[in-house]
Design a protein around this motif. Structure first.
Motif, PDB file in Angstrom:
ATOM      1  N   GLU A  25       1.436  -1.378   0.005  1.00 15.71           N
ATOM      2  CA  GLU A  25      -0.409   0.090  -0.221  1.00 15.71           C
ATOM      3  C   GLU A  25       0.799   1.294   0.836  1.00 15.71           C
ATOM      4  O   GLU A  25       0.722   2.159  -0.791  1.00 15.71           O
ATOM      5  CB  GLU A  25      -1.115   0.055   1.210  1.00 15.71           C
ATOM      6  N   PHE A  26       2.378   1.230   0.483  1.00 16.69           N
ATOM      7  CA  PHE A  26       2.547   2.382   0.722  1.00 16.69           C
ATOM      8  C   PHE A  26       3.759   3.202  -0.451  1.00 16.69           C
ATOM      9  O   PHE A  26       3.260   3.586  -1.049  1.00 16.69           O
ATOM     10  CB  PHE A  26       4.317   2.060   1.633  1.00 16.69           C
ATOM     11  N   ASN A  27       4.030   1.507  -1.350  1.00 15.41           N
ATOM     12  CA  ASN A  27       4.652   1.868  -2.486  1.00 15.41           C
ATOM     13  C   ASN A  27       3.477   1.808  -3.509  1.00 15.41           C
ATOM     14  O   ASN A  27       4.008   2.939  -4.237  1.00 15.41           O
ATOM     15  CB  ASN A  27       5.686   0.535  -3.009  1.00 15.41           C
ATOM     16  N   LYS A  28       2.250   2.155  -3.695  1.00 12.08           N
ATOM     17  CA  LYS A  28       0.988   2.164  -4.227  1.00 12.08           C
ATOM     18  C   LYS A  28       1.350   3.805  -4.041  1.00 12.08           C
ATOM     19  O   LYS A  28       0.710   4.138  -4.771  1.00 12.08           O
ATOM     20  CB  LYS A  28      -0.147   1.754  -4.628  1.00 12.08           C
ATOM     21  N   MET A  29       1.013   4.210  -3.064  1.00  8.59           N
ATOM     22  CA  MET A  29       1.224   5.431  -2.929  1.00  8.59           C
ATOM     23  C   MET A  29       1.964   6.373  -3.303  1.00  8.59           C
ATOM     24  O   MET A  29       2.036   7.302  -3.632  1.00  8.59           O
ATOM     25  CB  MET A  29       0.493   5.741  -1.498  1.00  8.59           C
ATOM     26  N   LEU A  30       3.095   5.623  -2.956  1.00  8.46           N
ATOM     27  CA  LEU A  30       4.905   6.401  -3.142  1.00  8.46           C
ATOM     28  C   LEU A  30       4.698   6.531  -4.770  1.00  8.46           C
ATOM     29  O   LEU A  30       5.157   7.523  -5.652  1.00  8.46           O
ATOM     30  CB  LEU A  30       5.952   5.830  -3.286  1.00  8.46           C
ATOM     31  N   THR A  31       4.237   5.401  -5.814  1.00  9.11           N
ATOM     32  CA  THR A  31       4.541   5.495  -7.254  1.00  9.11           C
ATOM     33  C   THR A  31       3.236   6.056  -7.208  1.00  9.11           C
ATOM     34  O   THR A  31       3.537   7.291  -8.447  1.00  9.11           O
ATOM     35  CB  THR A  31       4.311   3.861  -7.730  1.00  9.11           C
ATOM     36  N   PRO A  51       9.074   3.672  -5.004  1.00 12.09           N
ATOM     37  CA  PRO A  51       8.793   1.961  -4.861  1.00 12.09           C
ATOM     38  C   PRO A  51      10.233   2.051  -3.543  1.00 12.09           C
ATOM     39  O   PRO A  51      11.159   2.305  -3.612  1.00 12.09           O
ATOM     40  CB  PRO A  51       8.274   1.232  -4.839  1.00 12.09           C
ATOM     41  N   MET A  52       9.730   1.663  -2.307  1.00 14.21           N
ATOM     42  CA  MET A  52      10.968   1.152  -1.382  1.00 14.21           C
ATOM     43  C   MET A  52      11.128  -0.326  -0.716  1.00 14.21           C
ATOM     44  O   MET A  52       9.937  -0.812  -1.014  1.00 14.21           O
ATOM     45  CB  MET A  52      10.450   1.693   0.262  1.00 14.21           C
ATOM     46  N   THR A  53      12.131  -0.814  -0.289  1.00 11.91           N
ATOM     47  CA  THR A  53      12.023  -2.032  -0.287  1.00 11.91           C
ATOM     48  C   THR A  53      11.867  -2.121   1.310  1.00 11.91           C
ATOM     49  O   THR A  53      11.424  -0.930   2.325  1.00 11.91           O
ATOM     50  CB  THR A  53      13.927  -2.670  -0.246  1.00 11.91           C
ATOM     51  N   GLN A  54      11.693  -2.991   1.832  1.00 18.46           N
ATOM     52  CA  GLN A  54      11.406  -3.360   3.655  1.00 18.46           C
ATOM     53  C   GLN A  54      12.263  -2.863   4.517  1.00 18.46           C
ATOM     54  O   GLN A  54      12.475  -1.814   4.916  1.00 18.46           O
ATOM     55  CB  GLN A  54      10.848  -5.029   4.074  1.00 18.46           C
ATOM     56  N   GLU A  55      13.462  -3.095   4.038  1.00 20.45           N
ATOM     57  CA  GLU A  55      15.224  -2.589   4.861  1.00 20.45           C
ATOM     58  C   GLU A  55      14.848  -1.194   4.151  1.00 20.45           C
ATOM     59  O   GLU A  55      15.139  -0.223   5.310  1.00 20.45           O
ATOM     60  CB  GLU A  55      16.264  -3.061   3.945  1.00 20.45           C
ATOM     61  N   GLU A  56      14.791  -0.463   3.002  1.00 24.98           N
ATOM     62  CA  GLU A  56      14.628   0.948   2.942  1.00 24.98           C
ATOM     63  C   GLU A  56      13.830   1.503   3.739  1.00 24.98           C
ATOM     64  O   GLU A  56      14.223   2.958   4.922  1.00 24.98           O
ATOM     65  CB  GLU A  56      14.721   1.340   1.588  1.00 24.98           C
ATOM     66  N   LEU A  57      12.415   1.088   4.027  1.00 24.00           N
ATOM     67  CA  LEU A  57      11.104   1.403   4.561  1.00 24.00           C
ATOM     68  C   LEU A  57      11.936   1.793   6.234  1.00 24.00           C
ATOM     69  O   LEU A  57      11.179   2.699   7.200  1.00 24.00           O
ATOM     70  CB  LEU A  57      10.401   0.838   4.643  1.00 24.00           C
ATOM     71  N   ASP A  58      12.670   0.618   6.854  1.00 25.53           N
ATOM     72  CA  ASP A  58      13.217   0.573   8.085  1.00 25.53           C
ATOM     73  C   ASP A  58      13.802   2.011   8.506  1.00 25.53           C
ATOM     74  O   ASP A  58      14.142   2.383   9.532  1.00 25.53           O
ATOM     75  CB  ASP A  58      13.479  -0.936   8.993  1.00 25.53           C
ATOM     76  N   GLU A  59      15.151   1.633   7.232  1.00 24.00           N
ATOM     77  CA  GLU A  59      15.924   3.035   7.667  1.00 24.00           C
ATOM     78  C   GLU A  59      15.262   4.491   7.398  1.00 24.00           C
ATOM     79  O   GLU A  59      16.054   5.232   8.922  1.00 24.00           O
ATOM     80  CB  GLU A  59      17.257   2.592   6.319  1.00 24.00           C
ATOM     81  N   PHE A  60      14.110   4.585   7.073  1.00 24.93           N
ATOM     82  CA  PHE A  60      13.581   5.924   6.564  1.00 24.93           C
ATOM     83  C   PHE A  60      12.449   6.403   8.221  1.00 24.93           C
ATOM     84  O   PHE A  60      12.913   7.062   8.935  1.00 24.93           O
ATOM     85  CB  PHE A  60      12.292   5.815   5.921  1.00 24.93           C
TER      86      PHE A  60
END
Length: 106
Positions: free
Chosen positions: A9-15, A21-30
């Protein structure tokens, strides 16, 4: 699976906004960066505005906006209320703190 659905859902919003889109690791770092930023902001001291600033804001709201409620009633007094009443009643030029003042040369 719930985390995967949230990430999708988050990646749909980003696109939709044009961001990649972000990976899970990038999202955790964010989220870690956001948490650190919030911690720094919470540690900053609260700066109380000066009485002069409060009075100028009250003048602005009374004379230029025409509001009945003022943002800083704790800095209000009878003189300021009367002064603003005179300015509004007789359509005088409101006080402008940025206006240059003439210096008297003696």
């Amino acid at each position: 699976m719930d985390d995967k659905a949230n990430l999708d859902e988050f990646n749909k919003m980003l696109t939709a906004t044009g961001l990649p889109p972000m990976t899970q690791e990038e999202l955790d770092e964010f989220y870690d960066d956001v948490a650190q930023f919030e911690k720094v902001v919470d540690d900053l001291p609260h700066i109380e505005p000066s009485v002069r600033y409060k009075r100028e804001m009250n003048r602005f709201f009374r004379e230029r906006v025409g509001a009945k409620k003022i943002p800083h009633p704790d800095a209000d007094n009878a003189f300021e209320r009367f002064r603003s009443w005179v300015v509004v009643k007789f359509h005088l030029k409101p006080y402008d703190p940025k206006r240059k003042r003439r210096k008297c040369s003696k």
